[in-house]
Design a protein around this motif. Structure first.
Motif: not given
Length: 106
Positions: A44-56, A58-62
């Protein structure tokens, strides 16, 4: 606010985070994390780390990150990465302001 203030705030936030972070999960987040854990199998920790990367990303790209940085610090992400504002890069703030009223007086 400025580029220097943003740099200080990022460094402060980084040091405040430490190595571990305890997060309270609401019911929806717990359910979604459980689904991802079951489907993708794993930590689950790895999933949360990946989620933070994905949000980051997405926030940069948009452009949302630039929007918030411009509102709070009057800089963009590119300016933060380069360590210089656009005015500093182009030399626009290198010359004194012209006095247009006295410009053509002899």
């Amino acid at each position: 606010m400025s580029l220097d203030e943003l740099t200080v705030d990022v460094e402060d936030a980084y040091s405040d985070l430490g190595d571990e972070l305890t997060v309270d999960l609401d019911r929806e987040t717990r359910n979604e994390l459980a689904m991802l854990s079951a489907a993708l199998g794993g930590d689950e920790g790895e999933l949360v780390r990946r989620a933070v990367h994905a949000l980051y990303r997405s926030t940069v790209d948009t452009g949302d990150l630039d929007f918030h940085l411009r509102q709070g610090y009057d800089v963009t992400y590119d300016e933060y990465l380069s360590g210089m504002t656009y005015d500093e890069m182009t030399g626009a703030n290198q010359y004194p302001q012209r006095d247009d009223e006295r410009r053509y007086q002899m």
